[in-house]
Design a protein around this motif. Structure first.
Motif, mmCIF file in Angstrom:
data_model
loop_
_atom_site.group_PDB
_atom_site.id
_atom_site.type_symbol
_atom_site.label_atom_id
_atom_site.label_comp_id
_atom_site.label_asym_id
_atom_site.label_seq_id
_atom_site.Cartn_x
_atom_site.Cartn_y
_atom_site.Cartn_z
ATOM 1 N N ARG A 29 -8.150 12.388 100.605
ATOM 2 C CA ARG A 29 -8.956 11.201 100.898
ATOM 3 C C ARG A 29 -8.822 10.818 102.367
ATOM 4 N NH1 ARG A 29 -12.885 7.918 98.168
ATOM 5 N NH2 ARG A 29 -13.455 6.507 99.840
ATOM 6 N N GLU A 33 -11.989 10.568 104.818
ATOM 7 C CA GLU A 33 -12.328 9.339 105.536
ATOM 8 C C GLU A 33 -12.490 9.612 107.028
ATOM 9 O OE1 GLU A 33 -13.090 6.374 104.620
ATOM 10 O OE2 GLU A 33 -12.734 6.562 102.468
ATOM 11 N N LEU A 47 -22.493 3.283 101.948
ATOM 12 C CA LEU A 47 -21.702 4.281 101.231
ATOM 13 C C LEU A 47 -20.608 3.612 100.411
ATOM 14 C CD1 LEU A 47 -21.158 7.325 100.791
ATOM 15 C CD2 LEU A 47 -19.597 7.226 102.736
ATOM 16 N N ASN A 48 -19.932 2.645 100.994
ATOM 17 C CA ASN A 48 -18.861 1.936 100.283
ATOM 18 C C ASN A 48 -19.407 1.142 99.096
ATOM 19 O OD1 ASN A 48 -16.928 2.899 102.054
ATOM 20 N ND2 ASN A 48 -16.981 1.097 103.380
ATOM 21 N N GLU A 51 -20.293 3.577 96.359
ATOM 22 C CA GLU A 51 -19.073 4.107 95.743
ATOM 23 C C GLU A 51 -18.457 3.094 94.787
ATOM 24 O OE1 GLU A 51 -14.911 6.330 96.997
ATOM 25 O OE2 GLU A 51 -15.818 4.916 98.399
ATOM 26 N N GLN A 52 -18.474 1.838 95.164
ATOM 27 C CA GLN A 52 -17.927 0.807 94.273
ATOM 28 C C GLN A 52 -18.691 0.730 92.961
ATOM 29 O OE1 GLN A 52 -16.811 -3.096 95.928
ATOM 30 N NE2 GLN A 52 -17.103 -2.214 97.955
ATOM 31 N N HIS A 55 -18.080 4.632 91.271
ATOM 32 C CA HIS A 55 -16.739 5.159 91.059
ATOM 33 C C HIS A 55 -16.246 4.822 89.667
ATOM 34 C CE1 HIS A 55 -12.425 5.832 91.471
ATOM 35 N NE2 HIS A 55 -12.681 6.497 92.577
ATOM 36 N N VAL A 185 -23.589 10.993 100.343
ATOM 37 C CA VAL A 185 -23.240 10.153 99.193
ATOM 38 C C VAL A 185 -22.884 11.031 97.994
ATOM 39 C CG1 VAL A 185 -24.095 8.451 97.534
ATOM 40 C CG2 VAL A 185 -24.635 8.196 99.969
ATOM 41 N N LEU A 188 -19.415 12.564 98.329
ATOM 42 C CA LEU A 188 -18.333 11.613 98.068
ATOM 43 C C LEU A 188 -18.212 11.317 96.566
ATOM 44 C CD1 LEU A 188 -16.159 9.633 99.004
ATOM 45 C CD2 LEU A 188 -17.955 7.913 99.310
ATOM 46 N N LEU A 189 -19.332 11.176 95.887
ATOM 47 C CA LEU A 189 -19.293 10.891 94.454
ATOM 48 C C LEU A 189 -18.740 12.076 93.671
ATOM 49 C CD1 LEU A 189 -22.667 8.959 94.033
ATOM 50 C CD2 LEU A 189 -20.365 8.030 94.360
ATOM 51 N N ASN A 192 -15.059 11.989 94.085
ATOM 52 C CA ASN A 192 -14.468 10.981 93.199
ATOM 53 C C ASN A 192 -14.321 11.489 91.773
ATOM 54 O OD1 ASN A 192 -13.797 8.582 94.619
ATOM 55 N ND2 ASN A 192 -15.957 8.161 94.944
#
Length: 226
Positions: A29, A33, A47-48, A51-52, A55, A185, A188-189, A192
């Protein structure tokens, strides 16, 4: 960012080939980042937010629904990409239908509030509360399997089915997105999901080990120092 910048960022990230065959994430991670720091301020913000919402551990069923609905509405309004807005809707619909399955299994009646959940399907689910799978098995092909696993309290199978459903949806979208913010995106997903599965696998292994120890020790367990 320009298309060239997206290309440079995405080609710098190690390939994520598989979900269930992964033992660890392909990149830490911390390193991820660092790579994502190339994004603009607004891109990082969006993006954040996505993700919230997406996730696995950040949308628990015991979260404050009113707050999550408010956050989801705001996030969706700020995201300009139709691809990502549709993805947000899909994920929230997924969370809503799984929550509805749990409520129904617990013997609860159809929700009475006008907006009892989030996404785009909550009113449809309420109207079809007494119909098998809420008549959504064609929109969500994984739904009958998850319902069956839920009836038998097979938590590992539920987890696998839901993770695989998200993975498949990301795969479907990724075929249309190569070097873009949407592709970042998706990466990142996917990261996760691999993190969640490998972490979940570790949790299961620890629990199984503890059970084996308890079974092997039997009555002697109570005599062990604490």
């Amino acid at each position: 960012m320009s298309d060239k910048a997206y290309h440079s960022l995405l080609t710098s990230l190690p390939h994520i080939d598989s979900l269930f065959n992964s033992k660890i994430t392909p990149i830490s991670r911390y390193q991820l980042e660092r790579r994502l720091s190339a994004l603009t301020f607004d891109e990082r913000k969006h993006l954040n937010m996505i993700e919230q919402l997406m996730h696995w551990d950040r949308t628990k069923d015991d979260a404050d629904d009113a707050e999550l609905i408010k956050f989801a509405t705001r996030a969706r309004s700020e995201v300009k990409s139709k691809v990502l807005r549709d993805l947000i809707d899909w994920r929230l619909d997924m969370r809503t239908v799984v929550a509805a399955l749990r409520r129904k299994k617990a013997g609860e009646k159809a929700p009475s509030g006008p907006r009892w959940s989030f996404g785009t399907r909550y009113e449809f689910i309420r109207r079809n509360w007494n119909v098998p799978y809420f008549n959504l098995q064609f929109a969500f092909p994984w739904l009958p399997d998850v319902a069956r696993y839920m009836e038998h309290d097979q938590s590992l199978e539920i987890e696998k089915a839901l993770l695989e459903a998200v993975w498949d949806e990301l795969d479907r979208i990724s075929t249309k997105e190569r070097f873009s913010f949407e592709a970042v995106v998706i990466y990142l997903l996917r990261w996760n999901l691999v993190f969640r599965w490998t972490t979940y696998n570790s949790e299961i292994a620890i629990k199984r080990f503890d059970q084996l120890v308890d079974n092997a020790l039997g009555d002697f367990a109570s005599d062990l120092p604490h």
